[in-house]
Motif scaffolding. Structure first.
Motif, PDB file in Angstrom:
ATOM      1  N   LYS A 198      -7.655   5.714   3.391  1.00  0.00           N
ATOM      2  CA  LYS A 198      -6.507   6.311   2.715  1.00  0.00           C
ATOM      3  C   LYS A 198      -5.238   5.890   3.459  1.00  0.00           C
ATOM      4  O   LYS A 198      -5.189   5.976   4.700  1.00  0.00           O
ATOM      5  CB  LYS A 198      -6.662   7.832   2.753  1.00  0.00           C
ATOM      6  CG  LYS A 198      -5.550   8.581   2.053  1.00  0.00           C
ATOM      7  CD  LYS A 198      -5.775  10.084   2.194  1.00  0.00           C
ATOM      8  CE  LYS A 198      -4.562  10.839   1.707  1.00  0.00           C
ATOM      9  NZ  LYS A 198      -4.674  12.270   1.981  1.00  0.00           N
ATOM     10  N   CYS A 199      -4.265   5.419   2.712  1.00  0.00           N
ATOM     11  CA  CYS A 199      -3.014   4.971   3.342  1.00  0.00           C
ATOM     12  C   CYS A 199      -2.236   6.177   3.863  1.00  0.00           C
ATOM     13  O   CYS A 199      -1.939   7.112   3.110  1.00  0.00           O
ATOM     14  CB  CYS A 199      -2.183   4.184   2.328  1.00  0.00           C
ATOM     15  SG  CYS A 199      -0.656   3.587   3.028  1.00  0.00           S
ATOM     16  N   ALA A 214       0.873  -1.183   0.000  1.00  0.00           N
ATOM     17  CA  ALA A 214       0.000   0.000   0.000  1.00  0.00           C
ATOM     18  C   ALA A 214       0.906   1.228   0.000  1.00  0.00           C
ATOM     19  O   ALA A 214       1.754   1.373   0.881  1.00  0.00           O
ATOM     20  CB  ALA A 214      -0.898  -0.020   1.230  1.00  0.00           C
ATOM     21  N   GLU A 215       0.729   2.072  -1.010  1.00  0.00           N
ATOM     22  CA  GLU A 215       1.580   3.265  -1.130  1.00  0.00           C
ATOM     23  C   GLU A 215       0.955   4.423  -0.369  1.00  0.00           C
ATOM     24  O   GLU A 215      -0.263   4.482  -0.178  1.00  0.00           O
ATOM     25  CB  GLU A 215       1.739   3.661  -2.614  1.00  0.00           C
ATOM     26  CG  GLU A 215       2.314   2.577  -3.507  1.00  0.00           C
ATOM     27  CD  GLU A 215       3.814   2.359  -3.322  1.00  0.00           C
ATOM     28  OE1 GLU A 215       4.443   3.110  -2.531  1.00  0.00           O
ATOM     29  OE2 GLU A 215       4.348   1.411  -3.933  1.00  0.00           O
ATOM     30  N   ASP A 216       1.796   5.349   0.014  1.00  0.00           N
ATOM     31  CA  ASP A 216       1.337   6.527   0.749  1.00  0.00           C
ATOM     32  C   ASP A 216       0.280   7.288  -0.069  1.00  0.00           C
ATOM     33  O   ASP A 216       0.471   7.526  -1.264  1.00  0.00           O
ATOM     34  CB  ASP A 216       2.545   7.447   1.013  1.00  0.00           C
ATOM     35  CG  ASP A 216       2.228   8.457   2.100  1.00  0.00           C
ATOM     36  OD1 ASP A 216       1.272   8.237   2.865  1.00  0.00           O
ATOM     37  OD2 ASP A 216       2.947   9.464   2.178  1.00  0.00           O
ATOM     38  N   THR A 272      -0.593   1.760   7.866  1.00  0.00           N
ATOM     39  CA  THR A 272      -1.681   2.444   8.565  1.00  0.00           C
ATOM     40  C   THR A 272      -2.560   3.196   7.562  1.00  0.00           C
ATOM     41  O   THR A 272      -2.063   3.736   6.563  1.00  0.00           O
ATOM     42  CB  THR A 272      -1.106   3.427   9.609  1.00  0.00           C
ATOM     43  OG1 THR A 272      -0.196   2.712  10.446  1.00  0.00           O
ATOM     44  CG2 THR A 272      -2.195   4.026  10.483  1.00  0.00           C
ATOM     45  N   PHE A 273      -3.871   3.181   7.834  1.00  0.00           N
ATOM     46  CA  PHE A 273      -4.836   3.859   6.974  1.00  0.00           C
ATOM     47  C   PHE A 273      -5.709   4.774   7.829  1.00  0.00           C
ATOM     48  O   PHE A 273      -5.861   4.536   9.037  1.00  0.00           O
ATOM     49  CB  PHE A 273      -5.756   2.846   6.279  1.00  0.00           C
ATOM     50  CG  PHE A 273      -5.053   1.929   5.318  1.00  0.00           C
ATOM     51  CD1 PHE A 273      -5.099   2.185   3.949  1.00  0.00           C
ATOM     52  CD2 PHE A 273      -4.359   0.814   5.777  1.00  0.00           C
ATOM     53  CE1 PHE A 273      -4.455   1.325   3.057  1.00  0.00           C
ATOM     54  CE2 PHE A 273      -3.718  -0.032   4.893  1.00  0.00           C
ATOM     55  CZ  PHE A 273      -3.759   0.221   3.525  1.00  0.00           C
ATOM     56  N   PRO A 303       2.781   3.876   4.554  1.00  0.00           N
ATOM     57  CA  PRO A 303       2.824   2.769   3.597  1.00  0.00           C
ATOM     58  C   PRO A 303       3.445   1.505   4.177  1.00  0.00           C
ATOM     59  O   PRO A 303       4.242   1.567   5.118  1.00  0.00           O
ATOM     60  CB  PRO A 303       3.682   3.322   2.459  1.00  0.00           C
ATOM     61  CG  PRO A 303       4.485   4.417   3.058  1.00  0.00           C
ATOM     62  CD  PRO A 303       3.706   4.967   4.207  1.00  0.00           C
ATOM     63  N   GLY A 304       3.048   0.364   3.609  1.00  0.00           N
ATOM     64  CA  GLY A 304       3.615  -0.912   4.062  1.00  0.00           C
ATOM     65  C   GLY A 304       2.982  -2.076   3.336  1.00  0.00           C
ATOM     66  O   GLY A 304       2.157  -1.899   2.442  1.00  0.00           O
ATOM     67  N   LEU A 305       3.357  -3.288   3.749  1.00  0.00           N
ATOM     68  CA  LEU A 305       2.893  -4.492   3.061  1.00  0.00           C
ATOM     69  C   LEU A 305       1.591  -5.020   3.655  1.00  0.00           C
ATOM     70  O   LEU A 305       1.397  -4.993   4.868  1.00  0.00           O
ATOM     71  CB  LEU A 305       3.952  -5.593   3.170  1.00  0.00           C
ATOM     72  CG  LEU A 305       5.290  -5.341   2.476  1.00  0.00           C
ATOM     73  CD1 LEU A 305       6.216  -6.524   2.686  1.00  0.00           C
ATOM     74  CD2 LEU A 305       5.082  -5.080   0.980  1.00  0.00           C
TER      75      LEU A 305
END
Ligand SMILES: Nc1ncnc2c1ncn2[C@@H]1O[C@H](COP(=O)(O)OP(=O)(O)OP(=O)(O)O)[C@@H](O)[C@H]1O
Ligand SMILES: CC(=O)C(=O)O
Ligand SMILES: [K+]
Ligand SMILES: [Mg+2]
Length: 578
Positions: free
Chosen positions: A236-237, A176-178, A222-223, A240-242
């Motif tokens: 919304k991210c 998940a990208e920022d 985190t979102f 970011p992370g897996l």
């Protein structure tokens, strides 16, 4: 003061001091009503009151040279026997080792290597794989025990209920990208959908508001919840992370976890069916995931007793905030505890894990329940053949805290270096145990009263004294005779320097003691004649070349009589092998 033969009992306030002609020692007992009874007492005659027989004395045992008499088989596992031959009494490892079995180590050959490498307990996580796969592994372990002389206990670990991402079988993880937008839904779909994540639980978004934070795996990503559409959440991210298959979802508001698990049962329908499976396969431990209170543990224990399976020990996994709030009650209700740091780290800030771990470990010892420290001990070894220095320090710290057992998860289940990871645990524990001993870290014995009945308190005090005597006299080993393992665990609780050999005639006690710090369980026939039991077991151990003339052992016994005519036999003796 009452003087009876060579034994004098001084009642002075809360202390009862017992002096014996040869080898004096004293011990505090809170009740001045304690009396010491006749019969088996050495060096003294007492007329009245039977609570327990305290046998105190230093004597030389005439060990039969006639080994023909020792045809009987001694149920001592081959790994302990080898370790004992190689390293001697003090070299025996005290900290027990648990390995999670997975695809990387489920062949008979790999299981045998783990057993030889010191695996005391094999853990099967019911979150993964099929019933047939688990059955196959359990049977392989039991076969190895039977055929090769191991004594590896089997633990199943329930799936439990938690909110997580459904595993669609995709072998890869998604990043998940920022600033990217994602839909979290309960709608079922096959394969993968871009920017869509399926949650496993219908009510996952109940009570969740726009603005709440959705945290993946305790901080992997985190979102922010930006919109609620029915049960679905648009997010919304923000970090970011897996997103890994089966990643855990938790919600946070104003820096605090939003409690969601109230709605989820600790034991799901699948868990109950896994428990039936565990009963039918005769496992030794059931570890309950996401225990919220003591009731579920008590309930399961009752259920097991209705199935005549009370010999299966129930462990509570501490991996939620609620469990921490009810910790003492859960520990008291359980047969042991697992500190499941993986999921616990999702529910409490990571920096709190070390202190929480130390506190739980301490309280388990206080309540005399074995404790396993689990998760990420050697995490990097899932990929690499050597651990990080920080991981070795973490393992050492767990050993220094006197945890009963350490556990491997992915390191053995899926990593290519499982056996190596096990040897890192083995060597690191051995080193730390030696250091603790040399630095005299263990001399502070654990004195917290557990039982309220007089016999229970006597047993506790005997074990407390036994550990102290073994340390002070530098004895080679402690031999304890126990049917249900209680005396062995009470001695273990005091973490003596000498290894504890627990002789029992109950095979489920033997398997349960595999989780207990410093205890080597040995299966043997026990008769009502305790002197005969003691001499026979010493003969058998000697016949194996594990003990020699001049070795001094502390013998502790607590055999509750099978008929009213017999006395309770609780005793401490020092025996020098001759
Ligand atoms: N029986 C199994 N079959 C396939 N993979 C397994 C099995 N057991 C464990 N694994 C793999 O090993 C990894 C780590 O093991 P483990 O199940 O102990 O971790 P965990 O997810 O932290 O445990 P829990 O679900 O109890 O919190 C898992 O993510 C999984 O990929
Ligand atoms: C072992 C386990 O369940 C955990 O660490 O979460
Ligand atoms: K589990
Ligand atoms: Mg867990």
């Amino acid at each position: 003061m009452a003087v009876v033969g060579d034994l004098s009992l001084k009642f002075s306030g809360k202390e009862t001091i017992c002096d014996v002609k040869k080898g004096a020692f004293g011990f505090p007992i809170s009740s001045p009503r304690i009396s010491f009874s006749a019969g088996k007492l050495k060096n003294c005659r007492v007329k009245t009151g039977v609570y327990a027989v305290m046998q105190v004395g230093v004597e030389s045992t005439e060990i039969s040279k006639d080994l023909e008499k020792s045809k009987e088989v001694l149920g001592l596992d081959v790994v302990s026997e080898e370790e004992l031959k190689e390293k001697g009494f003090l070299g025996l490892r005290k900290t027990k080792l648990v390995c999670t079995i997975g695809p990387a180590c489920c062949s008979s050959d790999s299981l045998e290597k783990l057993a030889l490498g010191g695996m005391n307990v094999a853990r099967l996580n019911m979150c993964h794989n099929t019933r047939e796969w688990h059955q196959d592994v359990i049977r392989k372990i039991k076969n190895l025990n039977e055929e090769k002389g191991f004594s590896v206990s089997v633990m199943i670990d329930t799936e439990g209920s938690q909110i997580q991402i459904v595993d669609h079988g995709a072998p890869f993880s998604v990043k998940a990208e920022d600033g990217s937008f994602w839909d979290f839904t309960t709608e079922k779909f096959e394969g993968t959908r871009p920017f869509t994540v399926q949650a496993n639980y219908e009510g996952f978004s109940e009570g969740i508001n726009v603005g709440d934070e959705l945290v993946i795996d305790g901080g992997m990503a985190t979102f922010e919840v930006v919109e609620k559409i029915g049960n679905d959440l648009r997010c919304k991210c923000t970090d970011p992370g897996l997103l890994l298959p089966r990643a855990k979802l938790s919600f946070w508001r104003d820096g605090r976890l939003v409690g969601r698990s109230d709605e989820l049962p600790t034991l799901s329908t699948k868990d109950w069916s896994d428990i039936e499976f565990a009963i039918s396969e005769g496992v030794d431990f059931i570890a309950l995931s996401f225990v919220k209170d003591a009731d579920v543990v008590t309930h399961l224990k009752k259920y097991l007793s209705t199935k005549s399976s009370e010999s299966i020990k129930v462990l509570a996994k501490i991996e939620s905030l609620e469990a921490l709030h009810k910790l003492d009650k859960i520990i008291e209700a359980s047969d042991g505890i697992m500190i499941a740091r993986g999921d616990l780290g999702v529910e409490i800030p990571l920096e709190q894990i070390p202190t929480v771990q130390e506190e739980i470990t301490y309280r388990c010892r206080k309540f005399n329940k074995p404790v396993i420290i689990a998760s990420q001990l050697l995490e990097s070894m899932i990929e690499y053949p050597t651990p990080t220095r920080a991981e070795v320090a973490d393992v050492s710290e767990a050993v220094r805290q006197y945890a009963d057992a350490l556990m491997l998860s992915g390191e053995s289940a899926i990593g290519p270096y499982g056996q190596k990871a096990l040897s890192v645990l083995r060597m690191t524990s051995g080193r730390m145990e030696l250091w603790s001993r040399e630095e005299n870290r263990e001399t502070v014995l654990f004195e917290h009263k557990l039982g309220s009945s007089v016999p229970d308190q006597i047993a506790e005090q005997i074990c407390y004294c036994a550990a102290g005597m073994a340390n002070n006299l530098g004895l080679d080993a402690i031999f304890v005779y126990t049917r249900h393992g209680q005396m062995a665990s009470l001695i273990s609780r005091n973490r003596p320097n000498s290894p504890i050999f627990a002789f029992t005639n109950d095979s489920s006690t033997r398997m349960a003691l595999n989780l207990q710090w410093g205890v080597t369980p040995i299966l043997i026939d026990l008769s009502d004649d305790m002197e005969a039991n003691i001499n026979r077991s010493i003969n058998l151990i000697k016949a194996k070349g594990l003990i020699k003339d001049g070795d001094a052992v502390l013998v502790v016994s607590d055999i509750i009589p099978t008929s009213a005519a017999q006395t309770v036999f609780q005793s401490i003796q020092v025996k020098t092998v001759a």
